[in-house]
Motif scaffolding. Structure first.
Motif, PDB file in Angstrom:
ATOM      1  N   SER B 124     -80.287  24.697 -21.679  1.00 47.19           N
ATOM      2  CA  SER B 124     -78.951  24.110 -21.576  1.00 47.19           C
ATOM      3  C   SER B 124     -78.990  22.612 -21.852  1.00 47.19           C
ATOM      4  N   ASP B 127     -78.973  21.887 -25.448  1.00 45.76           N
ATOM      5  CA  ASP B 127     -77.673  22.092 -26.083  1.00 45.76           C
ATOM      6  C   ASP B 127     -76.811  20.841 -26.031  1.00 45.76           C
ATOM      7  N   GLU B 128     -76.966  20.093 -24.956  1.00 45.12           N
ATOM      8  CA  GLU B 128     -76.076  18.956 -24.734  1.00 45.12           C
ATOM      9  C   GLU B 128     -76.685  17.623 -25.144  1.00 45.12           C
ATOM     10  N   THR B 130     -77.884  14.356 -26.872  1.00 49.64           N
ATOM     11  CA  THR B 130     -77.500  13.553 -28.029  1.00 49.64           C
ATOM     12  C   THR B 130     -78.748  12.926 -28.644  1.00 49.64           C
ATOM     13  N   PRO B 168     -78.820  15.049 -20.028  1.00 50.64           N
ATOM     14  CA  PRO B 168     -77.702  15.590 -20.815  1.00 50.64           C
ATOM     15  C   PRO B 168     -76.819  16.541 -20.027  1.00 50.64           C
ATOM     16  N   LEU B 169     -77.349  17.140 -18.977  1.00 50.14           N
ATOM     17  CA  LEU B 169     -76.540  18.065 -18.198  1.00 50.14           C
ATOM     18  C   LEU B 169     -75.483  17.309 -17.393  1.00 50.14           C
ATOM     19  N   SER B 170     -75.622  16.005 -17.347  1.00 49.73           N
ATOM     20  CA  SER B 170     -74.692  15.122 -16.627  1.00 49.73           C
ATOM     21  C   SER B 170     -74.285  15.717 -15.281  1.00 49.73           C
TER      22      SER B 170
END
Lengths: 242, 242
Positions: B124, B127-128, B130, B168-170
């Motif tokens: 996951s 996927d996110e 950047t 990235p999962l923030s």
DNA sequence: ACCGTAGCGGATGTCCCATGTCCCCCGAAC
DNA sequence: GTTCGGGGGACATGGGACATCCGCTACGGT
């Protein structure tokens, strides 16, 4: 008198001193090679051994109790405890409820963590699952369906379903952690949930998860779990969006 | 004497009463709609409001502080706090060290939980992620390699690498949780680890993880993470097997 | 001889009070 | 305007007193 590990010049922050005291207690347990179930020294002995007053000591002791490190039995003594995550759950639930008063950010993050845990682990769990364990999972689903048909809520079966799903990993610690997030989820659910639940739909969601697991389709199992959580995330957004 | 919400016939377990007090405090925060950063009533006011003595109250307060629910600032006041998992980490570290005295079961489970978390979530996260975030991950790897070449340990870069991997999962909460398990891992590592570490090899492991992530190969990324942990599980087995 | 119960000792639970320590705030001095 | 220091409020710590609870034992009835 004391081992000299006491009160440097008190120049340290109070918070650091309390943490140091907790560490000292844990260190003492390790030094004396106490095993889970063994008794700790009495409060008075610890006061002397650590060179602090009884109140100060007790504050640290209570923290350790909340962390599941020790167990305190009124009138009998203190013991090294098996793991216990109860307090952690309460703390997280509080944070979730607190955030719901604003934008629900933490509540969503809590649900996301549970989602990430379950979706991320389902594959490994399926690798290890035996036929008996699979049957146990289905048994939970059946109980849900029966309850749903009778119009009764099925909190217990829900908890059991998710627990059984990850039992194959045979990691008690992980199961406890998942249990904590299940409990947090449940609490947030009842906080923002609708008055009436669509029980048959909820049972069906679990049935879908089960069949994906039974079919050995990991990707689909993860997807079904995602469905299970997606609707809930939406509801949080609605609840705080009003 | 007290408001009457105290000590029914004291027939309840002492443990339950303390937990109830903690809940009362949290309820009070929610009722008064306090936000993180707001000040709580003073200790004396809480004593009156909840009908308990100062010491009893303080024991609960310390527990809530350890749970990261409130922040206590000596001489100034108490405040609703942002999340804080420090105490949780200490408790888990203790359990891991305790288990190393026997068969190391819990220590291995702790490492397994971290492994499961990171391997399960890496997909996951990818996927996110950047381009900037990917570059930040590589920057951490480069720092590791430089330190390794200079023969210096790189604890900080290691923590940063894993943190950046999942940024990235923030999900701040999840990052905190991963941070806890990173810390636990680190502590157990130094407890059972060898005197000398193979720094270049350790840096190379992280380099491999990075390249799998950069290549967008989720399966390989998960596999490289597994390598990262597998050697360590082996070492625990050896440490307790002696 | 057996069993139930009352009492005892010890440990924790709760509370109060006195004193120490720390921090923010504000006024005075520069 | 800035800086330094006193004041007051709030938490930190230690000690003592009393209440409560638990497990054990010894007593007394059967």
């Amino acid at each position: 008198m004391q081992p000299s590990n006491v009160v440097p010049p008190a120049r340290f922050g109070a918070q650091a001193r309390l943490r140091a005291l907790q560490s000292d207690i844990m260190e003492l347990i390790l030094d004396r090679e106490l095993e889970p179930g063994d008794a700790l020294p009495t409060e008075n002995e610890l006061c002397l051994a650590l060179g602090v007053g009884r109140n100060t000591l007790r504050e640290s002791l209570k923290v350790l109790q909340a962390l599941g490190v020790i167990e305190i039995r009124h009138g009998f003594g203190m013991f090294v405890a098996p793991s216990n995550f109860e307090a952690l759950a309460d703390g997280l639930i509080f944070r979730g409820r607190l955030s719901l008063r604003h934008h629900g950010l933490e509540a969503r993050q809590l649900v996301d963590v549970r989602h990430a845990l379950e979706a991320g682990l389902i594959g490994s769990a399926m690798d290890e699952m035996t036929a008996e364990q699979l049957a146990a999972v289905e048994e939970s689903v059946i109980r849900m369906e029966e309850s749903a048909e009778a119009g009764e809520a099925f909190v217990e079966a829900d908890a059991e379903f998710h627990r059984r799903l990850f039992e194959p990993l045979s990691n008690e610690l992980l199961l406890n952690l998942l249990g904590v997030f299940w409990k947090v989820y449940r609490k947030i659910y009842t906080e923002v949930g609708p008055g009436v639940e669509d029980l048959p739909a909820l049972a069906a969601v679990h049935r879908n998860i089960y069949s994906a697991v039974a079919a050995g389709d990991k990707a689909r199992a993860a997807r079904e779990l995602t469905h299970h959580f997606e609707g809930f995330r939406q509801r949080i957004r609605e609840a705080v969006g009003e």
